[in-house]
Design a protein around this motif. Structure first.
Motif, short mmCIF file in Angstrom:
data_model
loop_
_atom_site.label_atom_id
_atom_site.label_comp_id
_atom_site.label_asym_id
_atom_site.label_seq_id
_atom_site.Cartn_x
_atom_site.Cartn_y
_atom_site.Cartn_z
N LEU A 101 0.82 -1.21 0.00
CA LEU A 101 0.00 0.00 0.00
C LEU A 101 0.85 1.26 0.00
CD1 LEU A 101 -2.82 1.32 0.19
CD2 LEU A 101 -2.67 1.07 2.69
N TRP A 102 2.09 1.16 0.49
CA TRP A 102 2.94 2.36 0.57
C TRP A 102 3.09 3.01 -0.81
CZ3 TRP A 102 4.79 4.85 4.81
CH2 TRP A 102 5.69 5.91 4.56
N LYS A 103 3.32 2.19 -1.84
CA LYS A 103 3.48 2.75 -3.19
C LYS A 103 2.18 3.37 -3.69
CE LYS A 103 7.39 0.01 -4.84
NZ LYS A 103 7.89 -0.90 -5.89
N VAL A 104 1.06 2.80 -3.29
CA VAL A 104 -0.23 3.38 -3.67
C VAL A 104 -0.38 4.76 -3.05
CG1 VAL A 104 -2.73 3.08 -3.62
CG2 VAL A 104 -1.25 1.08 -3.85
N VAL A 105 0.00 4.89 -1.78
CA VAL A 105 -0.07 6.17 -1.09
C VAL A 105 0.77 7.21 -1.82
CG1 VAL A 105 0.50 7.39 1.05
CG2 VAL A 105 -0.56 5.12 1.15
N GLN A 106 1.93 6.81 -2.34
CA GLN A 106 2.82 7.75 -3.03
C GLN A 106 2.31 8.12 -4.43
OE1 GLN A 106 5.02 8.70 -0.83
NE2 GLN A 106 4.30 6.99 0.41
N GLN A 107 1.79 7.15 -5.15
CA GLN A 107 1.51 7.34 -6.57
C GLN A 107 0.03 7.48 -6.91
OE1 GLN A 107 3.52 4.12 -8.60
NE2 GLN A 107 5.39 4.41 -7.41
N HIS A 108 -0.84 7.00 -6.06
CA HIS A 108 -2.29 7.04 -6.34
C HIS A 108 -3.03 7.30 -5.04
CE1 HIS A 108 -6.10 6.37 -8.17
NE2 HIS A 108 -6.25 5.11 -7.79
N ALA A 109 -2.70 8.44 -4.43
CA ALA A 109 -3.23 8.76 -3.10
C ALA A 109 -4.76 8.74 -3.06
CB ALA A 109 -2.71 10.12 -2.64
N SER A 110 -5.39 9.16 -4.14
CA SER A 110 -6.85 9.23 -4.15
C SER A 110 -7.49 7.85 -4.02
CB SER A 110 -7.34 9.91 -5.43
OG SER A 110 -6.95 9.17 -6.57
N GLY A 240 7.77 14.83 6.00
CA GLY A 240 6.85 14.38 7.03
C GLY A 240 5.83 13.38 6.57
N ASP A 241 5.08 12.86 7.52
CA ASP A 241 3.90 12.04 7.29
C ASP A 241 4.21 10.82 6.46
OD1 ASP A 241 2.94 15.12 5.97
OD2 ASP A 241 3.14 14.67 8.07
N THR A 242 3.35 10.58 5.46
CA THR A 242 3.56 9.44 4.56
C THR A 242 4.21 9.90 3.28
OG1 THR A 242 1.30 9.75 3.79
CG2 THR A 242 1.66 8.09 5.49
N GLY A 243 5.08 10.88 3.36
CA GLY A 243 5.76 11.42 2.19
C GLY A 243 6.59 10.36 1.48
N SER A 244 6.89 10.63 0.21
CA SER A 244 7.53 9.64 -0.63
C SER A 244 8.85 9.14 -0.08
CB SER A 244 7.77 10.24 -2.02
OG SER A 244 8.49 9.35 -2.82
N ALA A 245 9.08 7.84 -0.21
CA ALA A 245 10.34 7.25 0.19
C ALA A 245 11.25 7.06 -1.00
CB ALA A 245 10.08 5.89 0.85
N ASP A 246 10.83 7.49 -2.17
CA ASP A 246 11.59 7.25 -3.37
C ASP A 246 12.80 8.15 -3.52
OD1 ASP A 246 9.74 5.35 -4.00
OD2 ASP A 246 8.51 6.71 -5.21
N ASN A 247 12.95 9.15 -2.64
CA ASN A 247 14.06 10.08 -2.78
C ASN A 247 15.29 9.64 -2.03
OD1 ASN A 247 13.36 10.48 -0.16
ND2 ASN A 247 12.71 12.62 -0.41
N GLY A 248 15.25 8.46 -1.41
CA GLY A 248 16.43 7.95 -0.73
C GLY A 248 16.64 8.53 0.64
N ASN A 249 15.71 9.33 1.14
CA ASN A 249 15.87 9.99 2.42
C ASN A 249 14.89 9.48 3.46
OD1 ASN A 249 17.94 11.68 1.58
ND2 ASN A 249 16.49 13.12 0.69
N ALA A 250 14.49 8.22 3.33
CA ALA A 250 13.49 7.68 4.24
C ALA A 250 13.94 7.75 5.69
CB ALA A 250 13.16 6.22 3.87
N GLU A 251 15.25 7.63 5.92
CA GLU A 251 15.72 7.63 7.29
C GLU A 251 15.57 8.97 7.96
OE1 GLU A 251 19.11 8.94 4.67
OE2 GLU A 251 17.54 7.39 4.63
N ARG A 252 15.30 10.05 7.19
CA ARG A 252 15.15 11.38 7.75
C ARG A 252 13.70 11.75 7.95
NH1 ARG A 252 17.33 14.58 3.19
NH2 ARG A 252 16.68 16.34 4.43
N ARG A 253 12.78 10.86 7.59
CA ARG A 253 11.39 11.22 7.59
C ARG A 253 10.84 11.41 8.99
NH1 ARG A 253 10.05 7.84 4.52
NH2 ARG A 253 10.06 9.17 2.72
N ASP A 254 10.08 12.48 9.17
CA ASP A 254 9.37 12.72 10.42
C ASP A 254 7.91 12.39 10.21
OD1 ASP A 254 11.24 13.67 12.32
OD2 ASP A 254 11.41 15.50 11.14
N SER A 255 7.44 11.34 10.85
CA SER A 255 6.02 11.02 10.75
C SER A 255 5.25 11.91 11.70
CB SER A 255 5.79 9.55 11.12
OG SER A 255 5.92 9.40 12.51
N LEU A 256 3.96 11.83 11.61
CA LEU A 256 3.11 12.50 12.59
C LEU A 256 2.86 11.59 13.77
CD1 LEU A 256 0.71 14.44 10.31
CD2 LEU A 256 2.21 15.38 11.99
#
Length: 256
Positions: A101-110, A240-256
């Motif tokens: 589902l993660w890829k769906v959230v990134q590419q087809h959020a609706s 932040g949040d469920t922002g894309s992980a495709d940029n290689g910076n997933a380790e810096r992500r701040d979730s809510l």
């Protein structure tokens, strides 16, 4: 009407790299509290007349210093609450990256619906309705343009901004909203205009001038004019949040 969309400051879930969702008791960190105090200093000089926030603790904490400085009583609106991530709530982001589902959230959020939770299209519908309803109510209450603050969560704010930009929800992950950032939207009878995006430190004095009550009808001018501010977004380092992980910076992500 002009709304300052404020994301809450850095939370304990941000630093733990979990998806807090609607978990109770998620508070601001020491850094988050400092951000809240800094925000109060930045915004206190503006003619803000209302503060509305998500009912969750981290948003209450974020607006408290500003409300104290302005002498305002914050209100909450359930429609500004965080996304109901359902079974994803509280999980480590590193684990969620492996979910299909993660890829769906990134590419087809609706089309994304969280298991046991809500869909992002539902989130956008309730959040946009809340902002527009509150805007309209404040205008009717005061009889002139009002500058107000809505404190919410990253994915919720991004969905509102996508609507304001006139872009499809499927593109909302291209919008970055960092902790303690402000994004500003001015709503007019014909269209919304985005004045600020992911702003974490620029001068805000132009917002005071944007909300001067319109002149009398016989002055030959109109009340609503298109904003001419051309300030661009301030580059940020926290995703932040469920922002894309495709940029290689997933380790810096701040979730809510």
């Amino acid at each position: 009407m002009t709304v300052i969309l404020l994301r809450h400051g850095v939370s304990t879930s941000n630093t733990a790299r979990t998806l807090a969702g609607r978990s109770q008791g998620v508070d601001l960190t020491e850094r988050g509290n400092e951000q809240a105090r800094t925000l109060a200093d930045r915004l206190a000089a503006l003619p803000i007349e209302h503060i509305v926030h998500s009912p969750l603790l981290r948003c209450q904490r974020t607006v408290a210093p500003l409300a104290e400085k302005l002498g305002l009583e914050p209100e909450y609106d359930d429609r500004l609450i965080e996304v109901d991530y359902g079974e994803w709530t509280g999980k480590l982001l590193a684990e969620l990256l492996a979910e299909p589902l993660w890829k769906v959230v990134q590419q087809h959020a609706s089309g994304a619906v969280f298991p046991g939770g809500e869909g992002l299209a539902q989130v956008q519908a309730r959040a946009v309705a809340a902002i527009r309803d509150l805007d309209r109510n404040f205008a009717e209450q005061h009889g002139h343009d009002v500058l107000w603050v809505a404190c919410s969560h990253g994915d919720v704010i991004k969905s509102v901004l996508a609507d304001a930009f006139g872009i499809h929800l499927d593109g909302f992950q291209r919008i970055v909203v960092e902790p303690a950032s402000i994004s500003v939207v001015r709503y007019t009878p014909t269209a919304p205009y985005v004045w600020r995006l992911n702003d974490t430190g620029t001068d805000l004095s132009a917002l005071a001038a944007s909300n001067v009550p319109p002149p009398a009808a016989d002055s030959g001018t109109t009340g609503d004019t298109e904003p001419v501010d051309t300030s661009g977004p301030v580059p940020g380092g926290e995703v932040g949040d469920t922002g894309s992980a495709d940029n290689g910076n997933a380790e810096r992500r701040d979730s809510l």
